[in-house]
Every structure is written in structure tokens, then in C-alpha cells.
Design an enzyme around this catalytic site. Structure first.
Site, PDB file in Angstrom:
ATOM      1  N   GLU A  66     -76.205  80.933  13.875  1.00 33.87           N
ATOM      2  CA  GLU A  66     -74.495  81.975  13.831  1.00 33.87           C
ATOM      3  C   GLU A  66     -74.080  81.181  13.302  1.00 33.87           C
ATOM      4  O   GLU A  66     -73.129  79.778  13.542  1.00 33.87           O
ATOM      5  CB  GLU A  66     -74.527  82.173  15.521  1.00 33.87           C
ATOM      6  CG  GLU A  66     -73.172  83.224  15.201  1.00 33.87           C
ATOM      7  CD  GLU A  66     -72.979  83.643  16.908  1.00 33.87           C
ATOM      8  OE1 GLU A  66     -72.446  84.826  16.987  1.00 33.87           O
ATOM      9  OE2 GLU A  66     -73.082  82.609  18.170  1.00 33.87           O
ATOM     10  N   LYS A 139     -74.532  92.274  15.365  1.00 36.63           N
ATOM     11  CA  LYS A 139     -74.424  91.262  16.052  1.00 36.63           C
ATOM     12  C   LYS A 139     -74.152  92.826  17.359  1.00 36.63           C
ATOM     13  O   LYS A 139     -73.107  93.316  17.111  1.00 36.63           O
ATOM     14  CB  LYS A 139     -73.175  91.017  16.093  1.00 36.63           C
ATOM     15  CG  LYS A 139     -73.626  89.833  17.587  1.00 36.63           C
ATOM     16  CD  LYS A 139     -72.879  88.437  17.939  1.00 36.63           C
ATOM     17  CE  LYS A 139     -72.723  88.014  19.185  1.00 36.63           C
ATOM     18  NZ  LYS A 139     -72.042  86.936  19.284  1.00 36.63           N
ATOM     19  N   CYS A 176     -77.471  85.390  19.242  1.00 35.05           N
ATOM     20  CA  CYS A 176     -76.461  84.810  20.427  1.00 35.05           C
ATOM     21  C   CYS A 176     -76.198  85.972  21.684  1.00 35.05           C
ATOM     22  O   CYS A 176     -76.958  85.443  22.297  1.00 35.05           O
ATOM     23  CB  CYS A 176     -75.190  84.194  19.704  1.00 35.05           C
ATOM     24  SG  CYS A 176     -74.861  83.049  20.551  1.00 35.05           S
TER      25      CYS A 176
END
Length: 321
Positions: A66, A139, A176
């Protein structure tokens, strides 16, 4: 092969769609666990070098950590750091697409996307083996914790959970903090993804490591192995490694910094770890995905078949009071 150009919903970006032959029954995944310096340009060149090494080791799809172009800057709130973002397509995505094309690999890269003035996303870009941008995943779950001040920088994703057809078949990527949410893994797997990738930046607060470090890492590893088991998919997780103070070109964040714990791994649909990296050094992991083995697991553990989809409507409630 039929080629179509279509707009990517919500972006105005044109992406190439192709009608494809059947994917390979087996292919190799490469995970680049790396550390980051204070120089974004140096980090990009280092990442490309490591991608080349992964391809040389036989990886056919490679994933970077990331926000690999910088140290983890979300350790502070600094308006000037929005200058790190760039549009997609843009200079970095063009360079990464060229690398994917040259190496004939699928490449997943986590980028700080400038969508518009004041609107920025934490975005995973998927490049196919011919260099085309297969699609974007923005995300969805954005944390706001001590030294993880991501809500300041990132607008929550609006493209939904996504799977992409690539040269190695259908794969999905999340990012993540998404890794703690079974809903995201399930919705991506239900779109036919055989592998879920999680580019990641997670580590220990130095003051907490002695008391909570082992448990925190074990929970992180366990939840993602559970996604593999519950959905009958491979899960590939790639983290950064090293101690960071959010240093961007010599300007660090206040505080004690973060020790990123590495531990990148690939596990199969049974939850068995195929390859795993250390906590303290750069590594390139390469592991095999076997779609026949995936089907065998799903035949014996038919969790998707036995889902009671008529009974799950309350899952969209925040709480059931």
C-alpha cells in the site's frame, strides 16, 4: 480477440475490455515486501526493480504494498502532502503500465489518486500483461486511529468491491483496512475472483509492541486466512517493512513512529500458508495458485452453495437492536 473501450463508472476514465481465452489452471503470484525511503522517486524506481526481480522468479501477477511510493505519510495531518497525489491515468500509472507490458505480467499498484481538486482516494490500480489499465479499486474502509489518520486524506471508495478479468484469470483487490471486513472479501469472491490481494501498510506502535504485538499480528494473519477459507479463494497479502516516521523529503511526523511488521503471505483456500515473509527485511515471495485445487476445496467445503441468501438482509444494518 475482441477489444472494447468502455468508461470506468464514476471516473470518466476509458478502460479496455477484452474477450479472453480460458485462464491458466496454474499461475504464480509475486508479493514485493519492501521498505521505503524519504524520496518518492527513489521508492518508485526501487519498486520497479523489485517487480522485475519477482517476474524473473516466475511471477505472472505481482502486487506492491500500500502507498509504496512514500513512507506512510498518514502519521500526521499535513495539507501540503496532498501534493503527492496524481491522477490515474497519470505519469506513475503510465510508467507502471509500461513495466507490466514489458514483463508480460499483471501488476497491482497502490496509488494516491487525485480524482479532482479536494477529492483524493487510496486506490489500487490493476494493469494487465499488455500494459492496459484493467480497472481501479478505491479503498472502501478508511481508518482514523493514532498515526493512521487516513480520513484526513482519503475519500471513501465509490466503485464498490470489484473483481477484474486479467491475463491470469479473475482476481480482486482490496486495500489494508478492508482486510478486517468479511463483507468486502465475500462480495469480491462472489464476483468470481480466485485470488484476493491486500496491499497493506500495518505495523506496531513501539509502546504497544511488547504487550500487544504478538496478538495484533496473529489477529491480522488469522482474519485473512479466514477470508480464504470462508470464500474458497487464495488470499495474497503484501506489507511494507521497517521503522518509519512518515519522512517525506526530510520532513517527519511528530511522535514515536511506526514499526511495520512485514509478514507478507499467500495462503490457499484451505487457509494453509504457502509462502510467508519475515518481520524485518525486504523479501520477494512467489507462490503458486492452482485453480484445480481451489475447485477441489470448494467441492468438499461448499460454503458458497449453502449460503442462506434469503436470510441475510439485516447485514446492511449498522446494529440489530
Amino acid at each position: 480477440m475482441t477489444i472494447k473501450t468502455e468508461p470506468l463508472p464514476g471516473t470518466g476514465i476509458l478502460v479496455v475490455r477484452k474477450e479472453r481465452s480460458l485462464p491458466p489452471e496454474k499461475f504464480n503470484v509475486g508479493l514485493v515486501q519492501m521498505s521505503m525511503t524519504s524520496d518518492p522517486g527513489q521508492n518508485l524506481e526501487h519498486a520497479i526493480e523489485r517487480v522485475r526481480e519477482a517476474a524473473a522468479k516466475g511471477a505472472q501477477i505481482v502486487c506492491l504494498p500500500e502507498l509504496f511510493q512514500t513512507q506512510y505519510f498518514c502519521q500526521r495531518e499535513d495539507c501540503d502532502l496532498f501534493d503527492l497525489a496524481e491522477p490515474i491515468p497519470g505519469p506513475t500509472s503510465a510508467k507502471l503500465g509500461a513495466v507490466a507490458q514489458q514483463l508480460r505480467i499483471v501488476l497491482i499498484a497502490s496509488l494516491f489518486e487525485k480524482r479532482a481538486a479536494g477529492v483524493y482516494h487510496n486506490t489500487a490500480a490493476m494493469f494487465d500483461a499488455d500494459g492496459t489499465l484493467r480497472g481501479l479499486y478505491r479503498k472502501m474502509h478508511i481508518p482514523d486511529d493514532p498515526l493512521y489518520y487516513e480520513k484526513y486524506y482519503f475519500t471513501p471508495g465509490d466503485l464498490g468491491f470489484r473483481a477484474f478479468d486479467t491475463n491470469v484469470g479473475r482476481v480482486g483487490t482490496l486495500v489494508c483496512w478492508d482486510q478486517w471486513y468479511p463483507e468486502g472479501a465475500r462480495l469480491t469472491a462472489l464476483q468470481g475472483a480466485h485470488v484476493l490481494f491486500y496491499p497493506t501498510a500495518i505495523g506496531w506502535h513501539p509502546a504497544e509492541k511488547a504487550e500487544f504485538g504478538v496478538a495484533q499480528h496473529d489477529a491480522w494473519r488469522t482474519i485473512q486466512r479466514a477470508h480464504a477459507i470462508a470464500n474458497g479463494v487464495y488470499v495474497a497479502v503484501v506489507n511494507r517493512v521497517g521503522f518509519e516516521t512518515g519522512d517525506i523529503r526530510g520532513k517527519s511526523a511528530p511522535g514515536a513512529g511506526l514499526e511495520f511488521w512485514g509478514g507478507s503471505f499467500l495462503c490457499d483456500p484451505f487457509g494453509r500458508v504457502i509462502a510467508e515473509a519475515s518481520h524485518d527485511k525486504e523479501e520477494i515471495l512467489v507462490g503458486e495458485v492452482d485453480l484445480k485445487a481451489l475447485e477441489d476445496v470448494r467441492r468438499n467445503w461448499p460454503f458458497l452453495r449453502d449460503r442462506r441468501i434469503d436470510s441475510y438482509a439485516p447485514i446492511t444494518s449498522r446494529m440489530i437492536d
